[in-house]
Design an enzyme around this catalytic site. Structure first.
Site, PDB file in Angstrom:
ATOM      1  CD  GLU A 161      27.501 -18.517  -8.937  1.00  4.71           C
ATOM      2  OE1 GLU A 161      27.791 -18.774 -10.110  1.00  4.71           O
ATOM      3  OE2 GLU A 161      26.856 -17.538  -8.588  1.00  4.71           O
ATOM      4  CG  HIS A 204      26.250 -14.453 -19.164  1.00  5.78           C
ATOM      5  ND1 HIS A 204      24.908 -14.231 -18.991  1.00  5.78           N
ATOM      6  CD2 HIS A 204      26.706 -14.928 -17.991  1.00  5.78           C
ATOM      7  CE1 HIS A 204      24.574 -14.559 -17.754  1.00  5.78           C
ATOM      8  NE2 HIS A 204      25.644 -14.990 -17.118  1.00  5.78           N
ATOM      9  CD  GLU A 205      29.774 -17.063 -17.710  1.00  3.32           C
ATOM     10  OE1 GLU A 205      30.070 -16.713 -16.553  1.00  3.32           O
ATOM     11  OE2 GLU A 205      28.670 -17.579 -18.000  1.00  3.32           O
ATOM     12  CD  GLU A 209      24.134 -15.360 -13.077  1.00  2.25           C
ATOM     13  OE1 GLU A 209      24.256 -15.103 -14.286  1.00  2.25           O
ATOM     14  OE2 GLU A 209      25.071 -15.805 -12.395  1.00  2.25           O
TER      15      GLU A 209
HETATM   16 ZN   LIG Z   1      25.995 -15.548 -15.163  1.00  2.00          ZN
END
Ligand SMILES: [Zn+2]
Length: 844
Positions: A121, A289-290, A312
């Site tokens: 990414e 989060h991931e 995000e």
């Molecule tokens: Zn993220």
């Protein structure tokens, strides 16, 4: 090439067979990317970067092609459109850029070793194999990887390995996914595995330089996070496994590759026997989060990078939702209030900031989108606002539908609003558009005018701002029913103040819970009423009060001199977040004093006065069984006490250091950095400096290393500063991923001139080393965070203005010039009044 900038419009891949041969010894990658897809035109383009392309065939026939790094493309001429299988032979160097396929370096028992990993990414899959490297170009992938394999080495990828033949490792076909989420890694790895109650295999992988127990915490959090999401999203985890891998060299914090999440070691591994509670919270939220992304981002992906915020912002909210559910005693939303909220409110108040949703095409500009204060923090606040409006039941129902409709495909922000709108019966899109498409946020002024309680919204700026007449649909969350749920006008009158006050029995407040993205400016009547009932406010409300006052002072709508006398009223709080914001405000006063001045002495005295009772209450060392708040408050207080330079406090820290100097890593992690910093700053020597730098080189304990990196720059010795800067470019001592923290540390202490000289002299080296990296602009941001004098402002402009047209740097240079100029003006305008208020408060 056609006019289109999206290669997906020319060729739509459905399946890849990728063969890679990676040689660490020769630092070469070669392979073949075989892509089946639908050619929409005869002239197509496939992404590549830094590659040499030796042959291209279409359905077995050689076809003409050219390639270049400027357009990052292989331009191919086909003889027909429609279903086509391309085979592209390529080779590329294996470089240390922390992008694409790259080595991580570490030492095991004195031997230098490598671990190969990936980071694709946003646009680096094209550095690993030719592909249509756009999020919308979803396809299935068969990976086959060969490498200069040594006995005992392990290779892992998004999917399980199905067979090894002639040294080639074959992985199971992936589900339909975007190229930027492909990942693999190989080397001498250790791992720990478990299984969720639904049967998903969960694993944590790391180099053998770590103790096995360092993997346990992450394994537990990962397993429980996946179980939580499967329940919350009402959608099964889509892959057979979820691997978490710690990479010694890693640019960002972590990366949500589907089924193989990669992390900085500091964000995955920790010693369960000696880690600060705050560090555990951070590691847990990063993992959550991931893993939130495994659905939101991976299963359903933004159509194009302009909707990066969708990924995000959402993951940034869900990390708190998940950890709050699995560790309710942590009160993790409090960390949101001291971290994300002020970060977003500060950055979003500068004119020229980006909106959450931004149009973007150029790859360099795509990386510049990762403005963490906006895309992550402000975006998360927007979604927190939505969640507060619609409630968890509608959120879950909407998400379930969203995943069911768009799984293995792509979506836009409008698709999410539509799903949440249908589930809640509210026009979520209409409310959110004002927050998503406009930069900035409002200050809502509340006033009593002629006996009437009135409110007014206007964009809030720190520094010069052009008032564009922006308006927001503001969820007011007032404790008075007379206030509308959504305030969409510029002005409103709520009624007779005396009557409202009487009926309610409590002071008028807005943004109760601090979940909406705005600040409040109360007039004197209303503010004094709140202050008179300060003890009735919960911790978040107290934090919010100080935070909003601080922002208003930064924006010169009130004076810092008015806030200073209020500070002692918060000093006895046992709440970690109240102390965090209290000392955050106090730290903001440092810019008004010159080093070594009488004013600085006064300010140090104020810090001592504020922190004295707390130091006596908490002491230097953690105690068994103490509350989470006390654990989190102590570091804040110690930091304040060190600034105060109280002799007894410094001596106490020195004594702890002396008693532990043979095992500094074993000092309690929560306070270790302050003990080390005190020693370096107040009792330091060249021998201590060498000892710590040597520990830094040798240790594999990320939190101990971070403490050393924070402590050594406090040295007042200019020779030692020079020595420190001398190792900035030595990757065997300071990894490029960690350099920014060192640079910032030196810049913020006695070595400021030397650090500033270094970055200006060696800018080219920095650009060559980390320039391809999405963290690059943050070197400018951290510089800006420190500077506050007219001289530094002039130097900053002289150095950065000539670089203003560098792709990806333009916005940051413009923003940061404004930020420093604003701070310089504030200091000029207010320093006398602020310092007088400090002197008066110390006397009182
Ligand atoms: Zn993220």
């Amino acid at each position: 090439m056609a006019e289109s900038t999206h290669f997906y419009e020319l060729f739509q891949p459905s399946h890849y067979n990728v063969f890679l041969d990676i040689n660490r010894a020769t630092k070469q990658i070669s392979g073949t990317s075989t892509i089946t897809g639908d050619a929409k035109e005869t002239g197509i383009a496939i992404h590549q970067k830094y590659m040499t392309i030796s042959a291209v065939t279409a359905d077995g026939q050689a076809v003409p092609f050219t390639f270049d790094d400027e357009t990052e493309a292989i331009h191919i001429e086909l003889t027909k459109t429609g279903e086509t299988t391309l085979a592209i032979d390529f080779s590329a160097p294996l470089t240390d850029s922390m992008m694409g396929i790259y080595p991580s370096y570490y030492e095991l028992n004195g031997e230098k070793k490598q671990l190969i990993g990936t980071q694709f990414e946003t646009t680096a899959a094209r550095q690993a194999f030719p592909c249509v490297d756009e999020p919308e170009a979803k396809a299935t992938f068969d990976l086959a990887i060969k490498f200069d394999e040594q006995p005992g080495e392990t290779i892992i990828s998004n999917m399980p390995e199905v067979k090894t033949e002639n040294g080639v490792h074959y992985f199971d076909t992936t589900v339909r996914m975007s190229s930027y989420l492909i990942a693999f890694a190989f080397g001498d790895l250790q791992s720990k595995l478990t299984t969720t109650k639904s049967g998903v295999q969960v694993g944590v992988f790391a180099t053998k330089a770590h103790q096995a127990k360092e993997l346990d915490f992450a394994l537990d959090i990962a397993k429980r996070s996946i179980e939580f999401y499967e329940d919350f999203y009402q959608t099964p985890y889509p892959l057979p496994h979820s691997w978490q891998l710690a990479l010694p060299d890693f640019s960002a914090g972590a990366m949500e590759n589907w089924g193989l999440v990669t992390y900085r070691e500091a964000y995955l591994l920790l010693d369960p026997d000696n880690t600060a509670f705050e560090t555990k919270q951070r590691v847990a939220t990063v993992i959550a989060h991931e893993l939130a992304h495994q659905w939101f981002g991976d299963l359903v992906t933004m159509k194009w990078w302009d909707d990066l915020w969708l990924n995000e912002s959402f993951a940034n909210m869900m990390e708190y939702v998940a950890i709050d559910a699995i560790e309710p005693d942590w009160h993790i939303w409090e960390a949101f209030q001291t971290g994300e909220a002020p970060m977003a409110l500060q950055r979003d108040a500068t004119d020229g900031v980006q909106s959450v949703h931004v149009q973007v095409e150029d790859p360099a500009e795509i990386d510049a989108l990762f403005d963490s204060a906006i895309v992550y923090a402000k975006g998360a606040r927007m979604l927190v606002m939505v969640r507060a409006l619609i409630g968890d039941d509608a959120l879950r129902a909407g998400l379930k539908n969203y995943f069911a409709t768009h799984h293995y495909g792509n979506a836009t922000g409008a698709d999410l609003w539509a799903a949440l709108g249908a589930a809640s019966g509210m026009d979520v899109g209409a409310i959110m558009t004002s927050w998503l498409e406009q930069p900035g946020y409002p200050v809502v002024s509340a006033q009593v005018v002629d006996g009437k309680l009135t409110i007014h919204q206007q964009q809030f700026f720190i520094g010069d701002g052009k008032d564009a007449g922006r308006q927001w649909q503001v969820p007011l969350n007032s404790n008075y029913d007379a206030a509308p749920a959504i305030f969409a006008d510029t002005d409103a009158t709520l009624g007779d103040y005396a009557e409202l006050r009487q009926a309610s029995g409590e002071p008028f407040r807005l943004n109760v819970g601090n979940n909406s993205h705005f600040i409040v400016k109360y007039d004197d009547t209303l503010l004094q009423d709140i202050l008179a009932h300060l003890d009735d406010l919960d911790a978040i409300a107290q934090l919010q009060l100080l935070q909003d006052l601080r922002l208003l002072a930064e924006g010169q709508q009130i004076s810092y001199a008015d806030i200073v006398p209020l500070l002692p009223r918060f000093a006895a709080s046992h709440s970690a977040i109240v102390n965090d914001v209290l000392y955050g405000v106090a730290a903001n006063l440092k810019k008004f004093v010159k080093e070594g001045s009488a004013e600085e002495q006064q300010l140090r005295a104020l810090f001592g006065q504020l922190s004295g009772d707390q130091i006596a209450r908490l002491g230097w060392l953690p105690r068994a069984g103490e509350s989470n708040d006390d654990q989190l408050t102590r570091p804040t207080i110690l930091s304040a006490a060190l600034y105060a330079k109280d002799d007894a406090t410094l001596q106490a820290a020195h004594d702890i250091f002396t008693a532990n100097q043979d095992n500094l890593a074993g000092l309690p992690a929560a306070v270790r950095v302050y003990i080390l910093a005190n020693e370096v700053e107040n009792f330091g020597s060249a021998a201590l400096f060498d000892q710590l730098l040597n520990d830094y080189r040798k240790s594999s304990d990320a939190s101990y290393k971070a403490d050393i990196a924070a402590a050594l720059p406090t040295t007042p010795d200019s020779d030692l500063v020079a020595k420190l800067i001398g190792v900035f470019e030595d990757a065997d001592t300071i990894k490029p991923q960690d350099l920014r923290a060192w640079y910032r540390g030196v810049l913020a202490h006695k070595g400021q001139q030397a650090a500033w000289d270094w970055i200006r002299n060696d800018w080219q080296w920095l650009e060559d080393t980390v320039g391809g990296d999405m963290e690059f602009t943050t070197y400018i941001t951290v510089t800006t965070g420190v500077f506050h004098t007219p001289e530094r402002l002039a130097e900053f402009k002289a150095f950065f203005e000539p670089k203003i047209n560098t792709p990806g740097l333009t916005r940051e240079i413009n923003m940061d010039t404004k930020v420093i100029a604003t701070r310089v003006a504030l200091v000029e305008a207010e320093k006398d009044a602020v310092n007088a208020a400090v002197a008066q408060t110390v006397k009182d």
